[in-house]
Design an enzyme around this catalytic site. Structure first.
Site, short mmCIF file in Angstrom:
data_model
loop_
_atom_site.label_atom_id
_atom_site.label_comp_id
_atom_site.label_asym_id
_atom_site.label_seq_id
_atom_site.Cartn_x
_atom_site.Cartn_y
_atom_site.Cartn_z
N HIS A 69 4.82 4.47 12.67
CA HIS A 69 4.91 4.49 11.20
C HIS A 69 5.88 5.60 10.79
O HIS A 69 5.56 6.79 10.87
CB HIS A 69 3.50 4.77 10.64
CG HIS A 69 3.40 4.84 9.16
ND1 HIS A 69 2.91 3.80 8.40
CD2 HIS A 69 3.72 5.82 8.28
CE1 HIS A 69 2.93 4.14 7.11
NE2 HIS A 69 3.42 5.38 7.01
N HIS A 81 8.77 7.28 8.06
CA HIS A 81 9.43 7.38 6.76
C HIS A 81 10.86 7.85 7.00
O HIS A 81 11.13 8.64 7.90
CB HIS A 81 8.67 8.37 5.86
CG HIS A 81 7.41 7.77 5.33
ND1 HIS A 81 7.29 7.27 4.05
CD2 HIS A 81 6.21 7.54 5.93
CE1 HIS A 81 6.07 6.79 3.87
NE2 HIS A 81 5.39 6.93 5.01
N ASN A 98 9.09 4.32 3.44
CA ASN A 98 9.05 3.92 4.85
C ASN A 98 10.40 3.36 5.25
O ASN A 98 11.22 3.01 4.40
CB ASN A 98 8.01 2.79 5.01
CG ASN A 98 6.62 3.25 4.69
OD1 ASN A 98 6.20 3.22 3.54
ND2 ASN A 98 5.90 3.69 5.69
N CYS A 111 3.97 9.28 0.20
CA CYS A 111 2.62 9.75 -0.09
C CYS A 111 2.63 10.70 -1.28
O CYS A 111 3.41 11.66 -1.32
CB CYS A 111 2.04 10.46 1.12
SG CYS A 111 0.39 11.07 0.80
N ARG A 155 0.84 -1.21 0.00
CA ARG A 155 0.00 0.00 0.00
C ARG A 155 0.87 1.26 0.00
O ARG A 155 1.08 1.88 -1.03
CB ARG A 155 -0.95 -0.03 1.21
CG ARG A 155 -2.15 0.91 1.09
CD ARG A 155 -1.84 2.35 1.34
NE ARG A 155 -1.31 2.61 2.68
CZ ARG A 155 -0.82 3.78 3.06
NH1 ARG A 155 -0.78 4.80 2.22
NH2 ARG A 155 -0.32 3.94 4.28
N ASP A 156 1.45 1.61 1.14
CA ASP A 156 2.24 2.85 1.20
C ASP A 156 3.40 2.76 0.21
O ASP A 156 3.79 3.75 -0.41
CB ASP A 156 2.78 3.04 2.63
CG ASP A 156 3.02 4.50 2.99
OD1 ASP A 156 3.04 5.34 2.09
OD2 ASP A 156 3.18 4.79 4.19
N1 COA Z 1 -13.27 5.21 -3.34
C1 COA Z 1 -13.52 5.45 -4.63
N2 COA Z 1 -14.02 6.61 -5.09
C2 COA Z 1 -14.28 7.55 -4.17
C3 COA Z 1 -14.04 7.36 -2.81
C4 COA Z 1 -13.50 6.14 -2.40
N3 COA Z 1 -13.23 5.89 -1.13
N4 COA Z 1 -14.39 8.47 -2.16
C5 COA Z 1 -14.85 9.34 -3.07
N5 COA Z 1 -14.78 8.78 -4.29
C6 COA Z 1 -15.17 9.39 -5.56
C7 COA Z 1 -16.59 9.91 -5.51
O1 COA Z 1 -17.50 8.88 -5.83
C8 COA Z 1 -16.57 11.00 -6.55
O2 COA Z 1 -16.60 10.42 -7.83
P1 COA Z 1 -17.31 11.17 -9.05
O3 COA Z 1 -16.59 12.48 -9.21
O4 COA Z 1 -17.10 10.22 -10.20
O5 COA Z 1 -18.73 11.32 -8.63
C9 COA Z 1 -15.17 11.59 -6.36
O6 COA Z 1 -14.37 10.55 -5.76
C10 COA Z 1 -15.13 12.79 -5.48
O7 COA Z 1 -15.81 12.51 -4.27
P2 COA Z 1 -15.81 13.49 -3.02
O8 COA Z 1 -16.58 12.84 -1.92
O9 COA Z 1 -16.22 14.87 -3.47
O10 COA Z 1 -14.31 13.45 -2.56
P3 COA Z 1 -13.16 14.52 -2.74
O11 COA Z 1 -12.97 14.91 -4.16
O12 COA Z 1 -13.29 15.56 -1.68
O13 COA Z 1 -11.94 13.56 -2.33
C11 COA Z 1 -11.15 11.65 -1.09
C12 COA Z 1 -11.88 12.98 -1.04
C13 COA Z 1 -10.89 11.23 0.36
C14 COA Z 1 -12.02 10.65 -1.79
C15 COA Z 1 -9.85 11.81 -1.90
O14 COA Z 1 -9.18 12.99 -1.51
C16 COA Z 1 -8.94 10.64 -1.74
O15 COA Z 1 -9.26 9.53 -2.15
N6 COA Z 1 -7.77 10.84 -1.16
C17 COA Z 1 -6.88 9.73 -0.92
C18 COA Z 1 -5.54 10.19 -0.54
C19 COA Z 1 -4.65 9.04 -0.21
O16 COA Z 1 -4.96 7.88 -0.37
N7 COA Z 1 -3.47 9.38 0.28
C20 COA Z 1 -2.48 8.43 0.65
C21 COA Z 1 -2.78 7.68 1.88
S1 COA Z 1 -2.94 8.66 3.33
ZN ZN Z 2 3.30 6.45 5.25
#
Ligand code: COA
Ligand code: ZN
Length: 299
Positions: free
Chosen positions: A205, A207, A247, A238, A13-14
């Site tokens: 955790h 890095h 990490n 990230c 994952r990370d």
């Molecule tokens: N899985 C899949 N799709 C997701 C989702 C999830 N968990 N959460 C939201 N979405 C989709 C929504 O369905 C929407 O899709 P659409 O535009 O096709 O309708 C889109 O993402 C935006 O949704 P929204 O609720 O407005 O989210 P956002 O744009 O504010 O984004 C997160 C919020 C959390 C979904 C997004 O920032 C994210 O996935 N970040 C992950 C960061 C990450 O993994 N970092 C590393 C680890 S810490």
């Molecule tokens: Zn990390």
């Protein structure tokens, strides 16, 4: 009795989420199998986040569904919101690791949330996870520093930990997402978190971005933490943290702990072999020391 330190392998994952290379689902499953053969029993196997935000985790559902369940590994799914929790549960996650964020700047960019938004989201999602009978843990990201805001007040970290405890998280990781922690900071924050969230297990955790990774592992172990996140080969980082690097490398952590007499259940030689395989599969050099130097000379 020998003290046991459990390693949570976070490479799938990370590690893979920010690597320049993209592994196929088959290659990810091969990686996971090799890690299991090296003795890994708890692993962060994928993330159920927006595929637009983190394209490399888009196949996490397939990865979980295709896991070999004859092995005893506990496969952890990362989630940050309700949609992610629902997807992770339906893909058969053995544990949900929910991401809280200690910094406003990183929180906005990584997940569109403030620290309190992330705690509120956990409170909203926790009942779903508990109803499914799935263990819940939480990682407090940027707990030692935020790439946009700088210093993070330890009170914020302790407050998030207390909220995670109230939501029923059994374990909380202090996440040094950008590799700025020092060993002394680790000890101080652990002590502070224990005061405000006394009923949860702690996990660490780190890095290795600024070279203090193993020193921080030492500090965490000395502070009584028994669970360390690490990534095979030291890959990772990230995508929302500028200049993020990997990490602490699993083989480096395992080497250090074994030399000091701790037990991890990991076969160091097989972990080094897996790191070497990973380097070939990713097609670029990995950063771990043990993959270059090998273990302690047997003479
Ligand atoms: N899985 C899949 N799709 C997701 C989702 C999830 N968990 N959460 C939201 N979405 C989709 C929504 O369905 C929407 O899709 P659409 O535009 O096709 O309708 C889109 O993402 C935006 O949704 P929204 O609720 O407005 O989210 P956002 O744009 O504010 O984004 C997160 C919020 C959390 C979904 C997004 O920032 C994210 O996935 N970040 C992950 C960061 C990450 O993994 N970092 C590393 C680890 S810490
Ligand atoms: Zn990390």
């Amino acid at each position: 009795m020998t003290r046991r330190i459990d390693i949570v392998e976070v490479g799938p994952r990370d590690g893979l989420q920010n690597d320049p290379a993209t592994l196929t689902t088959d290659q990810k499953l091969d990686f996971i199998t090799r890690l299991e053969a090296a003795g890994v029993r708890r692993m962060e196997t994928g993330a159920f986040v927006s595929p637009r935000a983190v394209p490399k985790m888009a196949d996490s559902g397939d990865v979980f569904r295709r896991l070999d369940r004859s092995r005893p590994t506990r496969h952890i799914a990362l989630a940050l919101n309700e949609k992610g929790v629902r997807r992770a549960l339906s893909a058969g996650a053995d544990e949900i690791n929910f991401v809280l964020v200690a910094g406003e700047g990183f929180g906005r960019r990584n997940q569109g949330m403030s620290p309190q938004d992330s705690a509120d989201m956990l409170a909203l999602c926790a009942p779903l996870i508990h109803e499914a009978g799935v263990p819940l843990s939480a990682t407090i990201s940027v707990a030692f520093g935020d790439p946009y805001d700088g210093d993070i007040d330890p009170a914020i970290v302790a407050n998030l930990a207390a909220q995670a405890q109230r939501a029923g998280a059994a374990e909380i990781a202090l996440g040094d997402t950008i590799g700025v922690a020092t060993p002394w900071d680790v000890q101080a924050r652990v002590a502070r978190v224990r005061l405000e969230a006394p009923d949860v297990y702690l996990r660490a955790h780190f890095h290795n971005t600024r070279g203090a990774g193993l020193a921080n592992v030492f500090a965490a172990v000395e502070a009584g933490i028994d669970v360390i996140d690490a990534s095979c080969g030291g890959i990772g980082g990230c995508p929302f943290a500028p200049a993020a690097t990997g990490n602490v490398a699993t083989e480096d952590v395992v080497y250090m702990l074994h030399r000091a007499g701790f037990e991890t259940g990991i076969d160091l030689d097989r972990m080094i072999d897996t790191a070497t395989w990973l380097q070939g599969t990713l097609g670029h050099e990995i950063s771990s020391s043990l993959s270059r130097a090998g273990g302690f000379p047997t003479g």
